[in-house]
Design an enzyme around this catalytic site. Structure first.
Site, mmCIF file in Angstrom:
data_model
loop_
_atom_site.group_PDB
_atom_site.id
_atom_site.type_symbol
_atom_site.label_atom_id
_atom_site.label_comp_id
_atom_site.label_asym_id
_atom_site.label_seq_id
_atom_site.Cartn_x
_atom_site.Cartn_y
_atom_site.Cartn_z
ATOM 1 N N SER A 137 29.206 57.185 37.863
ATOM 2 C CA SER A 137 29.384 57.423 35.672
ATOM 3 C C SER A 137 28.257 58.683 36.094
ATOM 4 O O SER A 137 26.849 58.815 36.422
ATOM 5 C CB SER A 137 29.189 56.561 34.918
ATOM 6 O OG SER A 137 29.157 56.555 33.691
ATOM 7 N N TYR A 150 23.262 48.586 32.777
ATOM 8 C CA TYR A 150 25.109 49.624 33.492
ATOM 9 C C TYR A 150 24.304 51.260 33.956
ATOM 10 O O TYR A 150 24.804 51.418 34.961
ATOM 11 C CB TYR A 150 25.654 49.963 32.388
ATOM 12 C CG TYR A 150 26.966 51.259 32.440
ATOM 13 C CD1 TYR A 150 28.335 50.294 33.128
ATOM 14 C CD2 TYR A 150 27.161 51.953 32.481
ATOM 15 C CE1 TYR A 150 29.259 50.479 33.389
ATOM 16 C CE2 TYR A 150 28.376 53.148 32.768
ATOM 17 C CZ TYR A 150 29.675 52.229 33.023
ATOM 18 O OH TYR A 150 30.561 52.706 33.671
HETATM 19 P P1 NDP Z 1 39.394 49.767 32.419
HETATM 20 O O1 NDP Z 1 38.204 49.075 31.818
HETATM 21 O O2 NDP Z 1 40.430 50.574 31.987
HETATM 22 O O3 NDP Z 1 39.661 49.257 34.096
HETATM 23 C C1 NDP Z 1 38.603 49.009 35.036
HETATM 24 C C2 NDP Z 1 39.175 48.564 36.183
HETATM 25 O O4 NDP Z 1 37.984 47.883 36.863
HETATM 26 C C3 NDP Z 1 40.170 46.840 34.926
HETATM 27 O O5 NDP Z 1 41.330 47.472 36.092
HETATM 28 C C4 NDP Z 1 39.710 45.851 35.613
HETATM 29 O O6 NDP Z 1 40.618 44.807 36.359
HETATM 30 C C5 NDP Z 1 39.066 46.157 37.007
HETATM 31 N N1 NDP Z 1 37.952 44.817 36.662
HETATM 32 C C6 NDP Z 1 36.961 44.926 36.741
HETATM 33 N N2 NDP Z 1 35.898 44.207 36.990
HETATM 34 C C7 NDP Z 1 36.925 43.371 39.146
HETATM 35 C C8 NDP Z 1 36.401 42.516 39.203
HETATM 36 N N3 NDP Z 1 34.981 41.564 39.408
HETATM 37 N N4 NDP Z 1 37.284 42.304 39.948
HETATM 38 C C9 NDP Z 1 38.762 43.052 40.387
HETATM 39 N N5 NDP Z 1 38.334 44.452 39.487
HETATM 40 C C10 NDP Z 1 38.201 44.261 38.183
HETATM 41 O O7 NDP Z 1 37.661 50.768 32.987
HETATM 42 P P2 NDP Z 1 38.084 52.522 33.395
HETATM 43 O O8 NDP Z 1 38.811 52.896 33.867
HETATM 44 O O9 NDP Z 1 37.410 53.438 32.806
HETATM 45 O O10 NDP Z 1 36.669 52.117 34.523
HETATM 46 C C11 NDP Z 1 37.191 52.551 35.991
HETATM 47 C C12 NDP Z 1 35.834 52.611 35.993
HETATM 48 O O11 NDP Z 1 35.183 53.669 35.959
HETATM 49 C C13 NDP Z 1 34.917 51.572 36.700
HETATM 50 O O12 NDP Z 1 33.907 51.721 37.508
HETATM 51 C C14 NDP Z 1 34.007 51.977 35.355
HETATM 52 O O13 NDP Z 1 32.567 51.957 35.168
HETATM 53 C C15 NDP Z 1 33.945 54.177 35.557
HETATM 54 N N6 NDP Z 1 33.599 54.558 34.211
HETATM 55 C C16 NDP Z 1 34.506 55.040 33.437
HETATM 56 C C17 NDP Z 1 33.760 55.500 32.256
HETATM 57 C C18 NDP Z 1 34.101 55.761 31.137
HETATM 58 O O14 NDP Z 1 34.483 56.216 29.822
HETATM 59 N N7 NDP Z 1 35.959 55.084 30.717
HETATM 60 C C19 NDP Z 1 32.652 56.443 32.965
HETATM 61 C C20 NDP Z 1 32.338 56.772 33.371
HETATM 62 C C21 NDP Z 1 32.397 55.564 34.686
HETATM 63 P P3 NDP Z 1 41.245 43.550 36.207
HETATM 64 O O15 NDP Z 1 40.795 43.206 34.841
HETATM 65 O O16 NDP Z 1 42.179 43.513 35.925
HETATM 66 O O17 NDP Z 1 40.511 42.816 37.386
HETATM 67 C C1 8X3 Z 2 30.669 55.002 31.140
HETATM 68 C C2 8X3 Z 2 31.070 56.335 31.030
HETATM 69 O O1 8X3 Z 2 29.499 57.279 28.530
HETATM 70 O O2 8X3 Z 2 29.506 55.376 28.706
HETATM 71 O O3 8X3 Z 2 30.399 55.296 32.592
HETATM 72 O O4 8X3 Z 2 27.650 55.979 30.089
HETATM 73 S S1 8X3 Z 2 28.932 55.952 29.285
#
Ligand code: NDP
Ligand code: 8X3
Length: 249
Positions: A137, A150
């Site tokens: 991120s 985080y």
């Molecule tokens: P979502 O919440 O849409 O997706 C998160 C995914 O992670 C879900 O499929 C969830 O599945 C899975 N997950 C969470 N906890 C667990 C666990 N314990 N075991 C298995 N699966 C898990 O968010 P994003 O798609 O945005 O996030 C994906 C990644 O990108 C994350 O690592 C997030 O930190 C990162 N990220 C997101 C950003 C944003 O602004 N959206 C920016 C930068 C990075 P389920 O709940 O079914 O287990």
């Molecule tokens: C998720 C995006 O800007 O909230 O990683 O950290 S931010």
């Protein structure tokens, strides 16, 4: 057929990455806790083989079991691991934070990635030029107000991407770190514990990244020639300059 393993495939980036990698011809292993979501995705992506399994990446024994029970055809032909599962829980000063939230973030974002990498690297080692991709991120590059734990967890991901690049060099396994800025997924709904209004307000007044933007980045990374490894990509909305500064209408 070559297979890609994607954690957190039940929503957001993970589900979008699954679609993009399928278009590139990969068979898929889709993992997440919400098996109903994975079943829906499996039905939609019926053009190539899609193997699904319920998995909480925080549970080391579950990780070991799921990976060791992959069908032989998949285990022998695993070329990509996308460590995408992750979450933020809460946002605010550390002294008002909750240890249960910190534990969820560290267990999922850091230890889950370690368990998955440890289990899958032996499969990747069978194929030179296979690929390990970590979704970090902008929070892994800099720290913003209220992001403390985080940001620490994603700095750890950034460090582990660099470390894995060293560890896996002799095996010619590519390691890529992707650092997205604000993207409109279920991320903020999870962070704000189901408060849909606060979650939606995160993306008010600017065009946030969408899951497809990250999925296309993954598709670009994995389709480079064998001698090219994209080490690190920071990708943000045009309306975002760094971890904290947005140009909002
Ligand atoms: P979502 O919440 O849409 O997706 C998160 C995914 O992670 C879900 O499929 C969830 O599945 C899975 N997950 C969470 N906890 C667990 C666990 N314990 N075991 C298995 N699966 C898990 O968010 P994003 O798609 O945005 O996030 C994906 C990644 O990108 C994350 O690592 C997030 O930190 C990162 N990220 C997101 C950003 C944003 O602004 N959206 C920016 C930068 C990075 P389920 O709940 O079914 O287990
Ligand atoms: C998720 C995006 O800007 O909230 O990683 O950290 S931010």
């Amino acid at each position: 057929m070559k297979y890609a393993i994607i954690t957190g495939a039940s929503s957001g980036f993970g589900a979008a990455i699954a679609k993009e990698l399928q278009e590139l011809g990969y068979g898929l292993v889709l993992l997440a806790r919400r098996i109903d979501r994975l079943e829906e995705l499996q039905k939609k992506l019926s053009q190539t083989p899609v193997y699904i399994a319920q998995l909480d990446v925080c549970q080391e024994e579950q990780v070991k079991n799921v990976i060791s029970n992959l069908p032989r055809e998949i285990a022998e032909n695993c070329f990509i691991l996308v460590n995408n599962a992750g979450l933020a829980v809460g946002r605010g000063p550390l002294d008002t934070g909750l240890s249960e939230d910190w534990n969820r973030m560290l267990d999922t974002n850091v230890k889950g990635l370690l368990y998955m990498s440890h289990a899958v690297i032996p499969l990747l080692k069978k194929h030179p030029y296979s690929h390990l991709i970590n979704i970090s991120s902008i929070a892994g590059k800099e720290v913003y107000a209220g992001g403390n734990v985080y940001c620490a967890s994603k700095h750890a991901v950034d460090a582990l991407s660099k470390a894995l690049r060293i560890d896996l060099l002799p095996h010619q396994i590519k390691v890529s770190n992707i650092a997205p800025g604000a993207a409109e997924t279920e991320f903020s709904l999870v962070r704000f514990k189901g408060d849909a209004q606060t979650a939606a307000s995160v993306y008010d007044g600017f065009a946030a990244l969408q899951a497809i933007d990250i999925a296309q980045t993954v598709a670009f990374i994995v389709s480079r020639p064998a001698h090219v490894s994209i080490a690190d990509v920071t990708i943000m909305p045009t309306a975002q300059a760094n971890g904290s500064l947005f140009h909002k209408k």
